[in-house]
Design a protein around this motif. Sequence first.
Motif, PDB file in Angstrom:
ATOM      1  N   GLU A 574      95.347 -52.856 -35.448  1.00 27.66           N
ATOM      2  CA  GLU A 574      95.496 -53.225 -36.855  1.00 27.66           C
ATOM      3  C   GLU A 574      94.162 -53.312 -37.590  1.00 27.66           C
ATOM      4  N   GLU A 575      93.049 -53.272 -36.834  1.00 20.49           N
ATOM      5  CA  GLU A 575      91.753 -53.405 -37.505  1.00 20.49           C
ATOM      6  C   GLU A 575      90.798 -52.269 -37.151  1.00 20.49           C
ATOM      7  N   LEU A 576      90.168 -52.305 -35.981  1.00 17.30           N
ATOM      8  CA  LEU A 576      89.062 -51.392 -35.688  1.00 17.30           C
ATOM      9  C   LEU A 576      89.483 -49.934 -35.599  1.00 17.30           C
ATOM     10  N   CYS A 577      90.712 -49.676 -35.144  1.00 13.65           N
ATOM     11  CA  CYS A 577      91.179 -48.283 -35.053  1.00 13.65           C
ATOM     12  C   CYS A 577      92.011 -47.874 -36.249  1.00 13.65           C
ATOM     13  N   SER A 578      92.599 -48.809 -36.942  1.00 12.61           N
ATOM     14  CA  SER A 578      93.466 -48.486 -38.070  1.00 12.61           C
ATOM     15  C   SER A 578      92.637 -47.946 -39.233  1.00 12.61           C
ATOM     16  N   ARG A 585      85.472 -45.502 -40.268  1.00 10.57           N
ATOM     17  CA  ARG A 585      86.274 -45.440 -39.062  1.00 10.57           C
ATOM     18  C   ARG A 585      85.931 -44.170 -38.272  1.00 10.57           C
ATOM     19  N   LEU A 586      86.069 -44.283 -36.939  1.00 10.41           N
ATOM     20  CA  LEU A 586      85.872 -43.147 -36.046  1.00 10.41           C
ATOM     21  C   LEU A 586      87.171 -42.362 -35.949  1.00 10.41           C
ATOM     22  N   ALA A 587      87.042 -41.032 -35.904  1.00 11.06           N
ATOM     23  CA  ALA A 587      88.247 -40.200 -35.901  1.00 11.06           C
ATOM     24  C   ALA A 587      88.040 -38.961 -35.057  1.00 11.06           C
ATOM     25  N   ARG A 607      84.832 -34.573 -33.231  1.00  8.90           N
ATOM     26  CA  ARG A 607      84.757 -36.003 -33.538  1.00  8.90           C
ATOM     27  C   ARG A 607      84.082 -36.170 -34.898  1.00  8.90           C
ATOM     28  N   THR A 608      84.625 -37.120 -35.680  1.00  6.68           N
ATOM     29  CA  THR A 608      84.143 -37.336 -37.039  1.00  6.68           C
ATOM     30  C   THR A 608      84.074 -38.823 -37.359  1.00  6.68           C
ATOM     31  N   ALA A 609      83.469 -39.118 -38.497  1.00 10.61           N
ATOM     32  CA  ALA A 609      83.512 -40.451 -39.095  1.00 10.61           C
ATOM     33  C   ALA A 609      84.077 -40.279 -40.502  1.00 10.61           C
ATOM     34  N   ILE A 610      85.065 -41.086 -40.863  1.00 14.93           N
ATOM     35  CA  ILE A 610      85.733 -40.944 -42.157  1.00 14.93           C
ATOM     36  C   ILE A 610      85.825 -42.302 -42.827  1.00 14.93           C
ATOM     37  N   LYS A 611      86.152 -42.256 -44.130  1.00 11.83           N
ATOM     38  CA  LYS A 611      86.437 -43.470 -44.902  1.00 11.83           C
ATOM     39  C   LYS A 611      87.597 -43.152 -45.842  1.00 11.83           C
ATOM     40  N   SER A 612      88.739 -43.753 -45.580  1.00 10.20           N
ATOM     41  CA  SER A 612      89.922 -43.496 -46.396  1.00 10.20           C
ATOM     42  C   SER A 612      89.729 -44.095 -47.788  1.00 10.20           C
TER      43      SER A 612
END
Length: 1046
Positions: A574-578, A585-587, A607-612
């Motif tokens: 609900e937090e670090l992976c969500s 967040r890591l993706a 592998r990427t880093a994203i921000k929704s």
Amino acid sequence: MKPGGKNEKGGYHAVPPPPSLYGQYPFQCQQQSPVSKPRTRSAGGTEDLAARERDRDRDGEKKFRKRPSRKSKQFVSPDNGSGVEIFKSCDERASPTSSPVSPNFSVQRSRDYHVVKTLYKNGKYSELEFKEFTETLPPYGPALNNNHDQPSSSNSVAFVSPGKGASPLSTRFYGDTDTNFQLMKDPVAPQIFPEHWSLPKVNEAMQSGRVFSCSLRVNAHNRSEAYATVDGLSVDILIEGACAQNRALEGDLVALVLDPPNLWPRMKGLNNNRTDRVVTASSIAVTNQSFSSGEGVQVSREIRLEEEVVIESVGRSNQVVESSEDSSSLLTGTGSTALEKVQALLQATPGKRPTGKVVSILSKSRRRDAVVGFLSVKFQPPTRNQMVLTPVDAKFPKMVVLPDSLPEVIAQRLRDGDRKMGNELLAACVDRWDCNSPYPLAIITHCLGQAGELEAQTAAILFEHAVHSAEFPPEAMACLPRVPWSIPEKELQRRRDLRSRRVFTIDPVTARDLDDALSVEHLGDGLTRVGVHIADVSYFVHAGSGLDKEAQQRSTSVYLIQQVLPMLPRLLCEELCSLQPGVDRLAFSVMWDLDSTGQIVKQWIGRTAIKSCCKLSYGDAQEIVDGTFSEKPGLSGNFSWQEVAADIKTLYNIAKQLEESRIRDGALRLDTGKLVFALDGDGNPHETSFYEQMESNKLVQEFMLLANVSVAKVISRAFPDCALLRRHPEPSSRKLLEFQEFCKKHGFVLKTDSSADLHASLEVLREELKDDPVLLSIVTLYATKPMQVAKYFCTGRDKDGDWGHYALAMPVYTHFTSPIRRYPDIVVHRTLSAALEAEKLLNKSLTGPEDLVSTKDYEVLQLAASKHRISDPAEMALVADHCNERKMASKNVQEATDRLYLWTMLQRRKGLLSDACVVGLGPKFMSLYVSKIAMERRLYYDEVEGLKVDWLENTGTLVLDYCRPRQHSRKAKSRSISDVAVVSNPAMDPDDETGNLDSLTMIEPEAMPLTLRLFSHIPVLIHALGGDSSPLDIGVRVYVTSYLFS
């Protein structure tokens, strides 16, 4: 009066045996024989008698072989010493004062029905005479002997005198309910089930192709029927009868031997009058049986078993097993060769159902450790061995519970006479099931609560399916990162940074574990780049760690109506992976460059880093597609709602192209109704509706499918021996043929040559039935029945098999897009990480849409697999099997919870009126599709008081009419008409039962007489069944009127 003389009732007093022969009196007489005409034996002695007995057997005389009636058992009582042997018919029970002990017992041989007669002459017994006589009896089945060091005789079972070991006297004893002989301290119980084969014998038989390994599935409507699916056979194997099932329970992995083909029944019109069938649990009784625990504990008299029927069945089962073994020469060879021969037999005898018998249990199902049931007790201190556990799941038999094994809390409640104990749901496990006991022995572990209560019933469902609801163990929690947590700088440098891209999530309104996000950008030249970004859970869950072991054990998150039982601790899911908006967040990302037709031009995985930038619900996305969306707060980053809306519309158009392409390739669309519940403030359901799938659901689904397929192609090429894929086999050919015949019978054209043909036929049916949604729902429901279950598998264990997914029409498929709630996705992420590692080492692309892997690359790939701890094929296959089992358990839990909430709503509302459609008719019951709950229910109307039933088989018509019951005419087995119908008189006030129903329901009752045919519509009352001391169920009753009713 001397022993053997007449008593005041005309019977004969029993004569005790000599202590030298029996040691102690092993039987307690509870019946006496009235006088019947004596039959005099000649003075020729025992030898003449034995010879005459042999002559009678040889001549086929039925006098001693005739099976006595239940009310008339043959007994032998010696006379007053004159050497006269007397046979009597006993209908009375002896009084407690008359003849306290007697060895004068009659033994009914279940197969041959011989009468064992004790001999008495001049007040003395002759051990030699008795032994010589009993040796004239023919052998029956394997012998029992307490002396395990010596082989048992083929024709005898040694009695055991208490405390003295085996007696020199050898004979057989098969007691039954009616003889009422009571075993004393150390009885020898007869063998009811065949012994299981040893493991070496099973392995040898499997190698030769005489035995198959498969899982047992029990028919919940008829527990005497079980089925097993053998890979390579087009038809499931029937295992009929308790003896054929040989103590195997639902879900057990068993070794199965096939019966000879001449014993295979037809699939339709099975002969239900076969003499080797065992009575159901409700009619089974056991007396004079005991568990061979060494303690001589006597089984409760509440358990009823018709032993003669059971033992007769055992004898024939043993014969069939032996004949199977002997006739299995046609199946000799390797396992694959044997399968080919069996399949050839099936093709040569269409319509035949192969049958078999369990010869060993290879692996016991975990369901044995998770039994839920009700304890049947007489309210008295639990010291009389009168407890039976009745499982809630009809697939399991009744079980015996020994008082000494009860938890102290439950035992104390029984001693206190707590009347609520009969309504308590109890958790238990199966301890053992001996071959001389018709029932398994269970141990109760704890109490779950009162039946019918939401909390207790939910706990029972979770326990029954072994679903973890407890907190995570310390070993798992120790693997979590410390908070507050942020992405380390070194980790950012290893990844492609997409935090400036416009990325968003689309999920249900209540979702908190957001594990997938989408992005889209226009590249020019007609190309569009679409990205699917999945939470990188494998970064936090390291292979072999305590957290990984716990996640693997749980395997999946379980979604209930009011709660979620997560696979991972909430800090992660609900937090670090969500993928919450506004946070880094890591993706794991898959991005495609697509042309204007939706074809993939280029593919990148990494592998990427994203921000929704925002969290959208399916409703929000649908409003954007429809052009009715209004801006709302919650948008982060330098983006506008107009840009997000344009992205959604672009993705929607591409998704439609992808769906059309899948449909052209043969993908199926089978959408069935799913109930959703509206809850009140206390969490109780008060209304139902059907979940409406919107176009926005399909938007997300299409891109998730494309990502799963793309990843499946990569890992299956890179790791052909240990990739974890998911396949969906072709439908059951027999069930598909039945569905085709069903459609043909009712004027529908159905082609089933391929999934594409089936889909095209169903689309035509949808168009033809667009004005009849009920019939369309029925056809769709029936179309799902031939479909098999999709399962995970390891590619290395099935290199030459079919890896495809039938419903999706995909050559390869896997699960990659939901690692927060599915453990297989984590395994796939690790496999993909190994492929990316090998890419760097080889300096070549391995993750493109058409990238090939050469033989030289495999050495590097194996090193990468070892680094990322990818399991070998054998271990990966075990992981796949466990995940399949847990996924099915999760599905069953969700369905059971839905039924529980529906049951609760019906109970609170006193029922619900609905329209129903007849989908099956017969002389005893009909099958109804109830549109309001999208379920098929059966209604039994045989032997109902006040209901006249006319079944016209030639026209397939059923006529039901009300008739006033005659006084004193009700049969013992008949039911009340209120069990099957809600009847009202139009001339009288409405019945209370219907008067309390929702007045807004515009459903009128039908007038009797009621004439029904297939697809007739009829009003019904849906109501709750059970809940006190019986399993919960949903029932229906027809809603009718009659002027005769009063």
